[in-house]
Design a protein around this motif. Structure first.
Motif, PDB file in Angstrom:
ATOM      1  N   LEU A  44      -7.647   1.613   1.767  1.00  0.00           N
ATOM      2  CA  LEU A  44      -7.671   2.760   2.737  1.00  0.00           C
ATOM      3  C   LEU A  44      -7.143   2.373   4.250  1.00  0.00           C
ATOM      4  O   LEU A  44      -7.453   1.157   4.678  1.00  0.00           O
ATOM      5  N   ILE A  45      -6.136   2.899   4.796  1.00  0.00           N
ATOM      6  CA  ILE A  45      -5.341   2.779   5.943  1.00  0.00           C
ATOM      7  C   ILE A  45      -6.066   3.956   6.958  1.00  0.00           C
ATOM      8  O   ILE A  45      -6.174   5.195   6.506  1.00  0.00           O
ATOM      9  N   LEU A  46      -6.819   3.258   7.898  1.00  0.00           N
ATOM     10  CA  LEU A  46      -7.473   4.451   8.836  1.00  0.00           C
ATOM     11  C   LEU A  46      -6.362   4.409  10.178  1.00  0.00           C
ATOM     12  O   LEU A  46      -6.424   3.487  11.020  1.00  0.00           O
ATOM     13  N   ASP A  47      -5.737   5.553  10.453  1.00  0.00           N
ATOM     14  CA  ASP A  47      -4.797   5.724  11.540  1.00  0.00           C
ATOM     15  C   ASP A  47      -5.664   6.133  12.757  1.00  0.00           C
ATOM     16  O   ASP A  47      -6.186   7.395  12.609  1.00  0.00           O
ATOM     17  N   MET A  48      -5.751   5.370  13.654  1.00  0.00           N
ATOM     18  CA  MET A  48      -6.587   5.847  14.898  1.00  0.00           C
ATOM     19  C   MET A  48      -5.727   5.962  16.220  1.00  0.00           C
ATOM     20  O   MET A  48      -6.210   5.779  17.301  1.00  0.00           O
ATOM     21  N   ALA A  49      -4.312   6.319  15.921  1.00  0.00           N
ATOM     22  CA  ALA A  49      -3.348   6.616  16.996  1.00  0.00           C
ATOM     23  C   ALA A  49      -4.209   7.554  18.155  1.00  0.00           C
ATOM     24  O   ALA A  49      -3.768   7.407  19.247  1.00  0.00           O
ATOM     25  N   VAL A 101      -3.471  -3.581  12.474  1.00  0.00           N
ATOM     26  CA  VAL A 101      -1.945  -3.744  12.258  1.00  0.00           C
ATOM     27  C   VAL A 101      -1.536  -2.667  13.372  1.00  0.00           C
ATOM     28  O   VAL A 101      -2.239  -1.719  13.977  1.00  0.00           O
ATOM     29  N   GLU A 102      -0.029  -2.940  13.721  1.00  0.00           N
ATOM     30  CA  GLU A 102       0.459  -1.943  14.973  1.00  0.00           C
ATOM     31  C   GLU A 102       0.507  -0.440  14.545  1.00  0.00           C
ATOM     32  O   GLU A 102       0.312   0.270  15.380  1.00  0.00           O
ATOM     33  N   ASP A 103       1.032  -0.417  13.063  1.00  0.00           N
ATOM     34  CA  ASP A 103       1.432   1.066  12.964  1.00  0.00           C
ATOM     35  C   ASP A 103       1.114   1.573  11.264  1.00  0.00           C
ATOM     36  O   ASP A 103       0.584   0.305  10.527  1.00  0.00           O
ATOM     37  N   ALA A 107       0.886  -1.270   8.150  1.00  0.00           N
ATOM     38  CA  ALA A 107      -0.432  -1.053   7.520  1.00  0.00           C
ATOM     39  C   ALA A 107      -0.257  -0.920   6.000  1.00  0.00           C
ATOM     40  O   ALA A 107      -0.884  -1.459   5.024  1.00  0.00           O
ATOM     41  N   ALA A 108       0.674   0.014   5.455  1.00  0.00           N
ATOM     42  CA  ALA A 108       1.263   0.056   4.133  1.00  0.00           C
ATOM     43  C   ALA A 108       1.693  -1.347   3.812  1.00  0.00           C
ATOM     44  O   ALA A 108       1.372  -1.635   2.519  1.00  0.00           O
ATOM     45  N   GLU A 109       2.413  -2.001   4.324  1.00  0.00           N
ATOM     46  CA  GLU A 109       2.900  -3.298   4.182  1.00  0.00           C
ATOM     47  C   GLU A 109       1.748  -4.571   3.771  1.00  0.00           C
ATOM     48  O   GLU A 109       1.752  -5.168   2.924  1.00  0.00           O
ATOM     49  N   ALA A 110       0.603  -4.367   4.697  1.00  0.00           N
ATOM     50  CA  ALA A 110      -0.468  -5.051   4.704  1.00  0.00           C
ATOM     51  C   ALA A 110      -1.244  -4.759   3.135  1.00  0.00           C
ATOM     52  O   ALA A 110      -1.794  -5.678   2.581  1.00  0.00           O
ATOM     53  N   PHE A 112       0.271  -3.556   0.459  1.00  0.00           N
ATOM     54  CA  PHE A 112       0.973  -4.138  -0.577  1.00  0.00           C
ATOM     55  C   PHE A 112       0.726  -5.692  -0.781  1.00  0.00           C
ATOM     56  O   PHE A 112       0.769  -6.180  -1.942  1.00  0.00           O
ATOM     57  N   ILE A 113       1.005  -6.251   0.586  1.00  0.00           N
ATOM     58  CA  ILE A 113       0.632  -7.636   0.231  1.00  0.00           C
ATOM     59  C   ILE A 113      -0.776  -8.071  -0.148  1.00  0.00           C
ATOM     60  O   ILE A 113      -0.888  -9.055  -1.234  1.00  0.00           O
ATOM     61  N   HIS A 114      -1.518  -7.582   0.298  1.00  0.00           N
ATOM     62  CA  HIS A 114      -2.996  -7.367  -0.432  1.00  0.00           C
ATOM     63  C   HIS A 114      -3.334  -7.365  -1.783  1.00  0.00           C
ATOM     64  O   HIS A 114      -3.801  -8.276  -2.524  1.00  0.00           O
ATOM     65  N   GLU A 115      -2.570  -6.377  -2.295  1.00  0.00           N
ATOM     66  CA  GLU A 115      -2.464  -6.167  -3.739  1.00  0.00           C
ATOM     67  C   GLU A 115      -1.711  -7.211  -4.663  1.00  0.00           C
ATOM     68  O   GLU A 115      -2.178  -7.486  -5.517  1.00  0.00           O
ATOM     69  N   ILE A 116      -0.659  -7.793  -3.867  1.00  0.00           N
ATOM     70  CA  ILE A 116       0.170  -9.088  -4.421  1.00  0.00           C
ATOM     71  C   ILE A 116      -0.887 -10.109  -4.662  1.00  0.00           C
ATOM     72  O   ILE A 116      -0.849 -10.832  -5.442  1.00  0.00           O
ATOM     73  N   GLU A 117      -1.602 -10.545  -3.456  1.00  0.00           N
ATOM     74  CA  GLU A 117      -2.514 -11.538  -3.351  1.00  0.00           C
ATOM     75  C   GLU A 117      -3.575 -11.432  -4.483  1.00  0.00           C
ATOM     76  O   GLU A 117      -3.950 -12.403  -5.315  1.00  0.00           O
ATOM     77  N   GLN A 118      -4.026 -10.227  -4.449  1.00  0.00           N
ATOM     78  CA  GLN A 118      -5.249 -10.148  -5.497  1.00  0.00           C
ATOM     79  C   GLN A 118      -4.792 -10.227  -6.991  1.00  0.00           C
ATOM     80  O   GLN A 118      -5.639 -10.907  -7.839  1.00  0.00           O
ATOM     81  N   GLY A 119      -3.705  -9.781  -7.403  1.00  0.00           N
ATOM     82  CA  GLY A 119      -2.901 -10.114  -8.402  1.00  0.00           C
ATOM     83  C   GLY A 119      -2.749 -11.479  -8.769  1.00  0.00           C
ATOM     84  O   GLY A 119      -2.997 -11.886  -9.959  1.00  0.00           O
ATOM     85  N   ALA A 120      -2.327 -12.165  -7.824  1.00  0.00           N
ATOM     86  CA  ALA A 120      -1.889 -13.623  -8.044  1.00  0.00           C
ATOM     87  C   ALA A 120      -3.498 -14.388  -8.106  1.00  0.00           C
ATOM     88  O   ALA A 120      -3.436 -15.299  -9.130  1.00  0.00           O
TER      89      ALA A 120
END
Length: 126
Positions: A44-49, A101-103, A107-110, A112-120
């Motif tokens: 989940l990404i929580l946008d708090m702008a 994260v900034e925006d 956040a979406a990039e974070a 995807f990186i998390h998913e890759i790390e979990q897969g590894a």
């Protein structure tokens, strides 16, 4: 509580459309975050702008979300924090607990990186 939910394949973008995250809203936010988690979403990404103010009960709601999504290998990302909220996070040292994260793009990039790390990690276990 006003908010928007955008369900993507890899994550849910939850946009809080309120200026204050305090004791009047935190129970509702906890409930909504747990509902999204119960629907089977891992990330989940929580946008708090729009959130200009948060208090300890608001931070508590965020901790509930962080714990729920983190329990099963997912990630809970806070995006677009206003300066006051970010200062409160730093003072309470929660910036070390949360993925901030900034925006929404970062956040979406974070996620995807998390998913890759979990897969590894799963590959290493097998």
């Amino acid at each position: 509580m006003k908010y928007a939910v955008d369900k993507k394949e890899q994550f849910v973008l939850f946009t809080l459309l309120e200026e204050k995250l305090d004791s009047t809203l935190s129970p509702q936010l906890k409930s909504e975050l747990l509902t999204v988690h119960a629907e089977g979403y891992k990330n989940l990404i929580l946008d708090m702008a729009r959130v200009k103010y948060a208090d300890s009960s608001g931070l508590s709601a965020l901790l509930v979300g962080n714990r729920a999504f983190g329990e099963e290998g997912g990630v809970f990302v806070l995006s677009s924090l206003q300066e006051h909220v970010l200062k409160l996070m730093r003072i309470s040292m929660l910036d070390k607990v949360f993925k901030v994260v900034e925006d929404n793009e970062a956040a979406a990039e974070a996620v995807f990186i998390h998913e890759i790390e979990q897969g590894a990690e799963k590959d290493e276990e097998e």
